[in-house]
Motif scaffolding. Structure first.
Motif, PDB file in Angstrom:
ATOM      1  N   SER A 296      -8.213  15.088  10.135  1.00 23.46           N
ATOM      2  CA  SER A 296      -7.427  16.318  10.085  1.00 23.46           C
ATOM      3  C   SER A 296      -5.956  16.090   9.732  1.00 23.46           C
ATOM      4  N   ARG A 297      -5.751  15.245   8.695  1.00 27.88           N
ATOM      5  CA  ARG A 297      -4.389  15.097   8.190  1.00 27.88           C
ATOM      6  C   ARG A 297      -4.125  16.182   7.144  1.00 27.88           C
ATOM      7  N   THR A 298      -2.922  16.758   7.164  1.00 29.23           N
ATOM      8  CA  THR A 298      -2.582  17.828   6.219  1.00 29.23           C
ATOM      9  C   THR A 298      -1.378  17.411   5.385  1.00 29.23           C
ATOM     10  N   TRP A 299      -0.989  18.295   4.483  1.00 30.00           N
ATOM     11  CA  TRP A 299       0.209  18.003   3.678  1.00 30.00           C
ATOM     12  C   TRP A 299       1.435  17.844   4.561  1.00 30.00           C
ATOM     13  N   ASP A 300       1.394  18.425   5.779  1.00 32.17           N
ATOM     14  CA  ASP A 300       2.536  18.268   6.686  1.00 32.17           C
ATOM     15  C   ASP A 300       2.735  16.811   7.086  1.00 32.17           C
ATOM     16  N   HIS A 301       1.627  16.051   7.125  1.00 35.19           N
ATOM     17  CA  HIS A 301       1.749  14.621   7.401  1.00 35.19           C
ATOM     18  C   HIS A 301       2.180  13.862   6.153  1.00 35.19           C
ATOM     19  N   ALA A 302       1.654  14.291   4.995  1.00 29.32           N
ATOM     20  CA  ALA A 302       1.856  13.528   3.762  1.00 29.32           C
ATOM     21  C   ALA A 302       3.286  13.638   3.233  1.00 29.32           C
ATOM     22  N   VAL A 303       3.869  14.840   3.336  1.00 31.76           N
ATOM     23  CA  VAL A 303       5.155  15.061   2.662  1.00 31.76           C
ATOM     24  C   VAL A 303       6.297  14.186   3.211  1.00 31.76           C
ATOM     25  N   PRO A 304       6.510  14.143   4.562  1.00 29.26           N
ATOM     26  CA  PRO A 304       7.598  13.268   5.037  1.00 29.26           C
ATOM     27  C   PRO A 304       7.372  11.811   4.673  1.00 29.26           C
ATOM     28  N   LEU A 305       6.111  11.390   4.736  1.00 31.60           N
ATOM     29  CA  LEU A 305       5.783  10.009   4.396  1.00 31.60           C
ATOM     30  C   LEU A 305       6.088   9.727   2.926  1.00 31.60           C
ATOM     31  N   ALA A 306       5.715  10.694   2.069  1.00 33.27           N
ATOM     32  CA  ALA A 306       5.957  10.515   0.629  1.00 33.27           C
ATOM     33  C   ALA A 306       7.447  10.423   0.335  1.00 33.27           C
ATOM     34  N   ILE A 307       8.233  11.258   1.018  1.00 37.64           N
ATOM     35  CA  ILE A 307       9.689  11.225   0.790  1.00 37.64           C
ATOM     36  C   ILE A 307      10.256   9.874   1.232  1.00 37.64           C
ATOM     37  N   ALA A 308       9.817   9.401   2.421  1.00 37.66           N
ATOM     38  CA  ALA A 308      10.308   8.118   2.932  1.00 37.66           C
ATOM     39  C   ALA A 308       9.957   6.978   1.976  1.00 37.66           C
ATOM     40  N   LEU A 309       8.718   6.991   1.476  1.00 44.36           N
ATOM     41  CA  LEU A 309       8.297   5.916   0.582  1.00 44.36           C
ATOM     42  C   LEU A 309       9.029   5.974  -0.746  1.00 44.36           C
ATOM     43  N   ALA A 310       9.326   7.196  -1.216  1.00 40.08           N
ATOM     44  CA  ALA A 310      10.041   7.334  -2.491  1.00 40.08           C
ATOM     45  C   ALA A 310      11.399   6.652  -2.418  1.00 40.08           C
ATOM     46  N   VAL A 311      11.959   6.559  -1.223  1.00 39.32           N
ATOM     47  CA  VAL A 311      13.245   5.879  -1.049  1.00 39.32           C
ATOM     48  C   VAL A 311      13.028   4.386  -0.765  1.00 39.32           C
ATOM     49  N   LEU A 312      12.127   4.084   0.188  1.00 45.22           N
ATOM     50  CA  LEU A 312      12.033   2.718   0.711  1.00 45.22           C
ATOM     51  C   LEU A 312      11.324   1.752  -0.244  1.00 45.22           C
ATOM     52  N   VAL A 313      10.256   2.214  -0.925  1.00 42.96           N
ATOM     53  CA  VAL A 313       9.515   1.278  -1.785  1.00 42.96           C
ATOM     54  C   VAL A 313      10.364   0.783  -2.959  1.00 42.96           C
ATOM     55  N   PRO A 314      11.086   1.676  -3.683  1.00 44.05           N
ATOM     56  CA  PRO A 314      11.947   1.143  -4.754  1.00 44.05           C
ATOM     57  C   PRO A 314      13.001   0.164  -4.216  1.00 44.05           C
ATOM     58  N   LEU A 315      13.538   0.456  -3.024  1.00 42.87           N
ATOM     59  CA  LEU A 315      14.524  -0.471  -2.452  1.00 42.87           C
ATOM     60  C   LEU A 315      13.873  -1.830  -2.174  1.00 42.87           C
ATOM     61  N   ALA A 316      12.639  -1.795  -1.657  1.00 42.49           N
ATOM     62  CA  ALA A 316      11.940  -3.051  -1.375  1.00 42.49           C
ATOM     63  C   ALA A 316      11.708  -3.835  -2.663  1.00 42.49           C
ATOM     64  N   LEU A 317      11.300  -3.124  -3.731  1.00 41.61           N
ATOM     65  CA  LEU A 317      11.069  -3.811  -5.006  1.00 41.61           C
ATOM     66  C   LEU A 317      12.383  -4.388  -5.541  1.00 41.61           C
ATOM     67  N   ALA A 318      13.482  -3.660  -5.312  1.00 39.59           N
ATOM     68  CA  ALA A 318      14.776  -4.164  -5.764  1.00 39.59           C
ATOM     69  C   ALA A 318      15.164  -5.422  -4.999  1.00 39.59           C
ATOM     70  N   ALA A 319      14.667  -5.554  -3.768  1.00 40.50           N
ATOM     71  CA  ALA A 319      15.030  -6.717  -2.950  1.00 40.50           C
ATOM     72  C   ALA A 319      14.192  -7.945  -3.278  1.00 40.50           C
ATOM     73  N   SER A 320      13.238  -7.803  -4.211  1.00 41.29           N
ATOM     74  CA  SER A 320      12.284  -8.900  -4.394  1.00 41.29           C
ATOM     75  C   SER A 320      12.947 -10.159  -4.945  1.00 41.29           C
ATOM     76  N   ARG A 321      14.028  -9.992  -5.719  1.00 46.70           N
ATOM     77  CA  ARG A 321      14.702 -11.171  -6.264  1.00 46.70           C
ATOM     78  C   ARG A 321      15.369 -11.963  -5.143  1.00 46.70           C
ATOM     79  N   VAL A 322      15.993 -11.222  -4.211  1.00 47.21           N
ATOM     80  CA  VAL A 322      16.629 -11.880  -3.062  1.00 47.21           C
ATOM     81  C   VAL A 322      15.566 -12.530  -2.176  1.00 47.21           C
ATOM     82  N   LEU A 323      14.429 -11.831  -2.039  1.00 47.02           N
ATOM     83  CA  LEU A 323      13.332 -12.349  -1.224  1.00 47.02           C
ATOM     84  C   LEU A 323      12.860 -13.698  -1.765  1.00 47.02           C
TER      85      LEU A 323
END
Lengths: 276, 364
Positions: free
Chosen positions: B220-247
């Motif tokens: 019983s997951r709805t778009w109410d669960h998906a939307v905040p997660l999608a917004i968070a990932l839209a910010v955090l995943v690109p930042l993580a990929l940008a950090a890969s050189r430092v990693l």
């Protein structure tokens, strides 16, 4: 075997100071290891820091390489406080090889040496033609080109140290600090590594500072010895000036004879017995 | 230093293990497995997601699902796919993606394959927050506040508190991977003790729903669960990929990384906070789907035969694992189980198989 270090004219008194420690006090937490130490390293010099275990020589090297921040005093790189210089700028001028560097499992020699280009790269420019040329040259020069596709963890100890020196060469820095690069190596590989470092100095004009345990090898390859005891600088000068029977007794608690090395003429320590 | 390469002797191996790619100012050395794995992973993810959205009381074929997803669907199918089934699958994809990327960040940073949000106490922190919100509601004043926040927010807070504690307790003039794992294990047991304490004093109905939550579920997951997660990932995943050189530099140990010009404290802080953020949002949406962050980066690094877990591929494989596990629990098994149980059942044997088959040691 030729001793490359002899080819280099001794550093003149007017040579530019590249790296200097000014009244540095170095401590781990509360424990003071080095106190009020001054040291100047000039352009194109080859210096070996020697001393008994725990005298603070590796600690001093860490401070010179900005890995350890002095609790008082400062380290100057080209006259500028190293602590206030952006670390990436420092990395373009000063390279260092830690005592036991760790390479991730599965990494190839070529990829390891390529990592030396890190300070010169950006997110978009990760493998430019310049990078490739410099890394190829570093591999060839250190005789590692044939092993470029081997995993670092599959190499012998001597080859591995060559790979790390190759990486330091690829970093393209004028200054190079090495912390006991011969540890865990048998004698012929110790000679091999120090020959390579000697060539970096003689042929590539690198200013080299190396922490060494073996006094005879230090006297052979370095132009200048710095002897430390209990966190203080005890003597500094040419190997002949520093390696005296009196100093060995004072610093190492060792009764020894110092005779000319039959191969190079540099001082050679023949131990007699431990004092006290 | 000279920039003219000396001619290489014939028979000399290439410098890098990857193929050189240069377009204008952009240059990289890429190995084909590092490119192929995300591509294959993405294709498989789309396929499994479409199958999953098609299965249910009203079966829909994969082509129809895909048509609906690109906006060419009709009436009832559109409603069933987009409103009833897509949210569950999308939450699964996002949760798997976040956990896979976070696991790769932690394992690379700590140079330890045991470092994962599960062993570091982050998912336990989230569970403690969620269980407190379920169990304490109406019980005490704090419980009322927690209950008012809702379970996802309470879980997010729990993970964030655990993450900050982990960071503060492990920090000692920098972050050491070994210390991070030890502090994490301590936090993990404290969190578990807290959960047990809460469960023992809970009403039986609350205890059951809390128990389902802490196994990780997409029910019983709805778009109410998906939307905040999608917004968070839209910010955090690109930042993580940008950090890969430092990693890549952090992997060599602190001294070498600093010698290469990495600002160590800043880089470590950024990597750990990114990973904590990814885990917190993922867990708040679906509960602690265990094992994904632990196992997926290890699978990805073995499939790419690289020297560290690839970030993007770990994310995509994580998504694939969660969505596949959810599909299996809903269709194959006689009774619907929480997805968290299946991710462990699928993931663990596959990792064991790779371990037995590969010559690599178990370390990173």
């Amino acid at each position: 075997m030729t001793i490359e270090t002899e080819l280099v004219p001794a550093a003149t008194a007017t040579a530019r100071v590249r790296l200097a420690a000014e009244h540095v006090r170095l401590a781990y937490d509360e424990r003071v290891v080095v106190d009020d130490l001054d040291l100047e390293l000039t352009e194109g010099s080859f210096t070996a820091i020697v001393g008994p275990n725990g005298c603070g020589k590796s600690t001093l090297l860490r401070a010179l390489g900005r890995l350890l921040r002095p609790t008082s005093g400062q380290v100057l790189l080209d006259g500028r406080a190293i602590a206030r210089t952006p670390t990436r700028e420092v990395a373009k001028v000063l390279g260092l090889l830690p005592q036991t560097p760790v390479a991730p499992e599965g990494l190839t020699v070529g990829d390891l040496v390529a990592r030396g280009r890190h300070p010169h790269q950006s997110w978009l420019r990760q493998w430019s033609r310049d990078d490739e040329a410099v890394v190829t040259e570093a591999l060839t020069w250190t005789d590692m080109a044939d092993l470029a596709d081997r995993p670092v963890d599959a190499l012998s100890g001597g080859q591995r140290q060559r790979a790390w020196i190759s990486m330091a060469l690829a970093q393209g820095t004028d200054l190079l600090l090495l912390d006991e690069p011969t540890t865990y190596l048998d004698l012929s590989h110790q000679i091999d590594v120090l020959e390579l470092v000697g060539r970096l100095h003689a042929e590539r004009g690198r200013t080299v500072v190396v922490v060494l345990h073996d006094l005879n090898l230090a006297a052979r390859y370095a132009q200048r010895l710095v002897a430390m005891k209990d966190g203080a600088l005890v003597a500094s000068g040419s190997p002949a000036e520093v390696l005296t029977e009196q100093l060995l007794a004072d610093v190492f608690d060792l009764e020894a004879r110092v005779v000319p090395d039959p191969v190079t003429g540099t001082p050679m320590v023949v131990p007699v017995r431990r004092l006290r | 230093m000279s920039v003219t390469a000396p001619p290489r002797a014939p028979g000399t191996p290439p410098v890098r293990s990857g193929r050189t790619l240069r377009v204008g100012p952009v240059s990289a050395s890429l190995r084909w497995r590092e490119v192929a794995l995300p591509v294959v992973g993405f294709a498989a993810l789309v396929l499994v997601s479409a199958v999953s959205m098609g299965r249910g009381d009203f079966p829909i074929g994969v082509p129809d699902v895909l048509r609906t997803l690109v906006g060419l669907g009709e009436g009832p199918q559109e409603f069933i796919v987009l409103e009833l089934r897509a949210p569950r699958v999308v939450v699964g994809v996002l949760v798997g993606l976040a956990l896979g990327v976070a696991g790769a960040l932690f394992q690379t940073f700590a140079r330890n394959p045991l470092a994962s949000p599960d062993t570091l106490g982050l998912t336990t922190g989230a569970s403690a927050g969620a269980v407190a919100a379920i169990v304490l509601t109406g019980d005490t004043a704090t419980g009322a506040v927690l209950g008012g926040l809702g379970i996802p927010t309470a879980a997010l807070l729990g993970a964030a508190v655990a993450g900050l504690l982990l960071f503060a307790l492990a920090w000692r003039a920098g972050l050491d991977g070994y210390r991070l794992v030890l502090v994490g294990i301590a936090l993990w047991s404290v969190g578990n003790a807290l959960i047990d304490w809460l469960l023992t004093r809970a009403e039986i109905y609350d205890a059951t729903s809390a128990y389902v939550w802490i196994t990780g579920s997409l029910n019983s997951r709805t778009w109410d669960h998906a939307v905040p997660l999608a917004i968070a990932l839209a910010v955090l995943v690109p930042l993580a990929l940008a950090a890969s050189r430092v990693l890549a530099a952090l992997q060599f140990g602190d001294d070498t990384a600093r010698g290469l010009g990495v600002r160590l404290a800043g880089a470590q802080t950024a990597v750990v906070l990114l990973a904590v953020g990814l885990v917190a949002f993922a867990v708040s949406a679906a509960g602690p789907v265990t094992f994904v962050a632990l196992v997926v980066p290890q699978i990805a690094v073995r499939l790419t035969r690289g020297s560290r877990p690839p970030l993007l591929a770990s994310g995509l494989l994580g998504a694939l694992l969660v969505v596949s596990a959810d599909l299996v629990t809903r269709t194959v098994l006689p009774q619907a189980l929480p997805v968290g149980i299946l991710t462990a059942v699928i993931g663990a044997p596959y990792l064991l198989w790779l371990l037995v088959r590969g010559r690599r040691r178990s370390t990173l």
